[in-house]
Design a protein around this motif. Structure first.
Motif, PDB file in Angstrom:
ATOM      1  N   LEU A  74      39.416  32.144  45.650  1.00 10.57           N
ATOM      2  CA  LEU A  74      40.362  32.130  46.764  1.00 10.57           C
ATOM      3  C   LEU A  74      41.776  32.347  46.237  1.00 10.57           C
ATOM      4  N   CYS A  75      42.094  31.697  45.143  1.00  5.70           N
ATOM      5  CA  CYS A  75      43.394  31.881  44.502  1.00  5.70           C
ATOM      6  C   CYS A  75      43.559  33.334  44.060  1.00  5.70           C
ATOM      7  N   ALA A  76      42.526  33.877  43.436  1.00  7.74           N
ATOM      8  CA  ALA A  76      42.575  35.269  42.975  1.00  7.74           C
ATOM      9  C   ALA A  76      42.783  36.232  44.134  1.00  7.74           C
ATOM     10  N   LYS A  77      42.088  35.974  45.235  1.00  9.94           N
ATOM     11  CA  LYS A  77      42.151  36.869  46.383  1.00  9.94           C
ATOM     12  C   LYS A  77      43.538  36.938  46.988  1.00  9.94           C
ATOM     13  N   TYR A  78      44.170  35.787  47.158  1.00  6.94           N
ATOM     14  CA  TYR A  78      45.418  35.752  47.913  1.00  6.94           C
ATOM     15  C   TYR A  78      46.683  35.841  47.062  1.00  6.94           C
ATOM     16  N   THR A  79      46.593  35.611  45.771  1.00  8.16           N
ATOM     17  CA  THR A  79      47.802  35.699  44.943  1.00  8.16           C
ATOM     18  C   THR A  79      47.906  37.016  44.181  1.00  8.16           C
ATOM     19  N   SER A  80      46.823  37.756  44.083  1.00  8.07           N
ATOM     20  CA  SER A  80      46.808  38.921  43.184  1.00  8.07           C
ATOM     21  C   SER A  80      47.247  40.205  43.866  1.00  8.07           C
ATOM     22  N   ASP A  81      48.003  41.013  43.120  1.00  6.28           N
ATOM     23  CA  ASP A  81      48.166  42.421  43.453  1.00  6.28           C
ATOM     24  C   ASP A  81      47.044  43.208  42.785  1.00  6.28           C
ATOM     25  N   ARG A  82      46.628  42.696  41.624  1.00  4.16           N
ATOM     26  CA  ARG A  82      45.600  43.371  40.834  1.00  4.16           C
ATOM     27  C   ARG A  82      44.903  42.327  39.977  1.00  4.16           C
ATOM     28  N   ILE A  83      43.652  42.612  39.619  1.00  2.00           N
ATOM     29  CA  ILE A  83      42.838  41.674  38.845  1.00  2.00           C
ATOM     30  C   ILE A  83      42.235  42.410  37.657  1.00  2.00           C
ATOM     31  N   ILE A  84      42.208  41.724  36.503  1.00  2.00           N
ATOM     32  CA  ILE A  84      41.350  42.200  35.411  1.00  2.00           C
ATOM     33  C   ILE A  84      40.343  41.097  35.119  1.00  2.00           C
ATOM     34  N   VAL A  85      39.125  41.500  34.839  1.00  8.79           N
ATOM     35  CA  VAL A  85      38.065  40.560  34.496  1.00  8.79           C
ATOM     36  C   VAL A  85      37.702  40.762  33.034  1.00  8.79           C
ATOM     37  N   LEU A  86      37.793  39.691  32.243  1.00  8.62           N
ATOM     38  CA  LEU A  86      37.489  39.768  30.824  1.00  8.62           C
ATOM     39  C   LEU A  86      36.029  39.386  30.564  1.00  8.62           C
ATOM     40  N   LYS A  87      35.424  40.102  29.659  1.00  7.51           N
ATOM     41  CA  LYS A  87      34.070  39.795  29.209  1.00  7.51           C
ATOM     42  C   LYS A  87      33.994  40.080  27.717  1.00  7.51           C
ATOM     43  N   ASP A  88      33.674  39.059  26.940  1.00  8.22           N
ATOM     44  CA  ASP A  88      33.554  39.203  25.486  1.00  8.22           C
ATOM     45  C   ASP A  88      34.811  39.816  24.861  1.00  8.22           C
ATOM     46  N   GLY A  89      35.966  39.382  25.348  1.00  9.12           N
ATOM     47  CA  GLY A  89      37.224  39.818  24.758  1.00  9.12           C
ATOM     48  C   GLY A  89      37.675  41.211  25.129  1.00  9.12           C
ATOM     49  N   LYS A  90      37.025  41.814  26.128  1.00  7.41           N
ATOM     50  CA  LYS A  90      37.398  43.150  26.592  1.00  7.41           C
ATOM     51  C   LYS A  90      37.676  43.104  28.093  1.00  7.41           C
ATOM     52  N   VAL A  91      38.464  44.077  28.576  1.00  7.65           N
ATOM     53  CA  VAL A  91      38.652  44.230  30.016  1.00  7.65           C
ATOM     54  C   VAL A  91      37.407  44.922  30.568  1.00  7.65           C
ATOM     55  N   ASN A  92      36.620  44.168  31.335  1.00  8.38           N
ATOM     56  CA  ASN A  92      35.357  44.692  31.858  1.00  8.38           C
ATOM     57  C   ASN A  92      35.549  45.506  33.131  1.00  8.38           C
ATOM     58  N   ILE A  93      36.494  45.064  33.959  1.00  9.89           N
ATOM     59  CA  ILE A  93      36.748  45.734  35.238  1.00  9.89           C
ATOM     60  C   ILE A  93      38.178  45.429  35.659  1.00  9.89           C
ATOM     61  N   GLU A  94      38.783  46.364  36.379  1.00 11.28           N
ATOM     62  CA  GLU A  94      40.184  46.242  36.776  1.00 11.28           C
ATOM     63  C   GLU A  94      40.355  46.836  38.160  1.00 11.28           C
ATOM     64  N   GLY A  95      41.132  46.172  39.014  1.00  8.78           N
ATOM     65  CA  GLY A  95      41.392  46.717  40.342  1.00  8.78           C
ATOM     66  C   GLY A  95      41.828  45.631  41.306  1.00  8.78           C
ATOM     67  N   ILE A  96      41.916  45.968  42.585  1.00  8.38           N
ATOM     68  CA  ILE A  96      42.263  44.974  43.589  1.00  8.38           C
ATOM     69  C   ILE A  96      41.028  44.136  43.931  1.00  8.38           C
ATOM     70  N   TYR A  97      41.259  42.973  44.507  1.00  7.52           N
ATOM     71  CA  TYR A  97      40.189  41.997  44.738  1.00  7.52           C
ATOM     72  C   TYR A  97      39.037  42.592  45.535  1.00  7.52           C
ATOM     73  N   GLN A  98      39.359  43.262  46.631  1.00  8.14           N
ATOM     74  CA  GLN A  98      38.305  43.722  47.539  1.00  8.14           C
ATOM     75  C   GLN A  98      37.386  44.751  46.875  1.00  8.14           C
ATOM     76  N   LEU A  99      37.919  45.549  45.964  1.00  6.30           N
ATOM     77  CA  LEU A  99      37.076  46.523  45.275  1.00  6.30           C
ATOM     78  C   LEU A  99      36.206  45.849  44.215  1.00  6.30           C
ATOM     79  N   ILE A 100      36.786  44.883  43.510  1.00 10.96           N
ATOM     80  CA  ILE A 100      36.006  44.161  42.502  1.00 10.96           C
ATOM     81  C   ILE A 100      34.904  43.335  43.169  1.00 10.96           C
TER      82      ILE A 100
END
Length: 259
Positions: free
Chosen positions: A219-245
């Motif tokens: 919920l925090c991620a959804k309403y505070t973010s302009d953009r999100i990156i998701v980390l997995k094993d020290g790498k950026v796994n996915i990047e974009g706005i909440y609704q697309l992720i």
């Protein structure tokens, strides 16, 4: 890496061009444990970037590297176009004065009143301020988080949500260009968490801060973010706005949104 670069005006607010923060191929290991594995990302001026990831994915280490608490092994980190990787402690302290940090537990000094906590931080950053200027700054900072009445309370007298707000006031009192939020809604009930989310959004609007928000709270991620990156094993796994992720077809990413 799965990447979504299309920005939808329905879901995100426009931000100024040009990165204020940039990580370029940053590596960090502790012994045989590779925590950051060539991570690269940018944060534009005026943007709220949320970093999501499971425990051990490198979220906290990323922030520690940014503020110079942890030395990276390889790569470069830039703030406002200036490489900070090899700065000495004095030069790093100048950079840190641009950064406000909201710790997960508020990190207030228990032996000091709210007034004293804020004054201590302000004087640490600017020793030339008069008592009148300090008092004015404290009053303004508390007003910005809606807690003027708590000025002479001890931290032990405050609820968890109030401690977070005072921690935020303490971060804002130095008028930072960059805000870092470490699990800002962690440990809070739903109503209080929503109040903190609203406060983060209003601070961006009022002060045009550039923010990195580390959170597990969707919920925090959804309403505070302009953009999100998701980390997995020290790498950026996915990047974009909440609704697309949220609608990613990647099974690992989808697991974040399972009830």
């Amino acid at each position: 890496m799965e990447t979504y670069v299309k920005m939808n005006a329905e879901f995100t607010m426009p931000v100024a061009n040009g990165p204020l923060i940039e990580f370029k191929n940053v590596y960090k290991s502790y012994g045989n444990n590779k925590v950051l594995d060539g991570i690269s990302f940018q944060v534009k001026k005026g943007e709220n970037l949320v970093i999501l990831g499971r425990s051990g994915s490198g979220k906290s280490v990323t922030v520690k590297c940014l503020v110079g608490l942890t030395k990276i092994d390889e790569g470069d980190i830039y703030i406002d176009g200036k490489a900070i990787t090899n700065l000495n402690e004095e030069e790093l302290n100048k950079v840190r004065k641009k950064i406000g940090f909201l710790f997960q537990n508020g990190a207030l000094y228990d032996s000091m009143t709210v007034r004293q906590n804020l004054a201590f931080t302000l004087q640490h950053h600017n020793k030339k301020l008069s008592e009148e200027e300090i008092n004015k700054a404290i009053t303004e900072a508390l007003y910005n988080v809606g807690l003027e009445e708590a000025i002479d309370k001890m931290p032990s007298e405050l609820s968890g949500g109030m401690r977070k707000r005072i921690g935020l006031a303490r971060a804002l009192i130095i008028k930072p260009e960059i805000m870092i939020y470490d699990e800002p809604t962690g440990g809070l009930d739903t109503i209080t968490a929503k109040e903190i989310i609203e406060l983060i959004c209003s601070i961006k609007q009022k002060f045009n801060t550039t923010s990195i928000i580390i959170t597990h709270d969707l919920l925090c991620a959804k309403y505070t973010s302009d953009r999100i990156i998701v980390l997995k094993d020290g790498k950026v796994n996915i990047e974009g706005i909440y609704q697309l992720i949220e609608h990613s077809k990647d099974a690992w990413v989808k697991s974040f949104f399972e009830k």
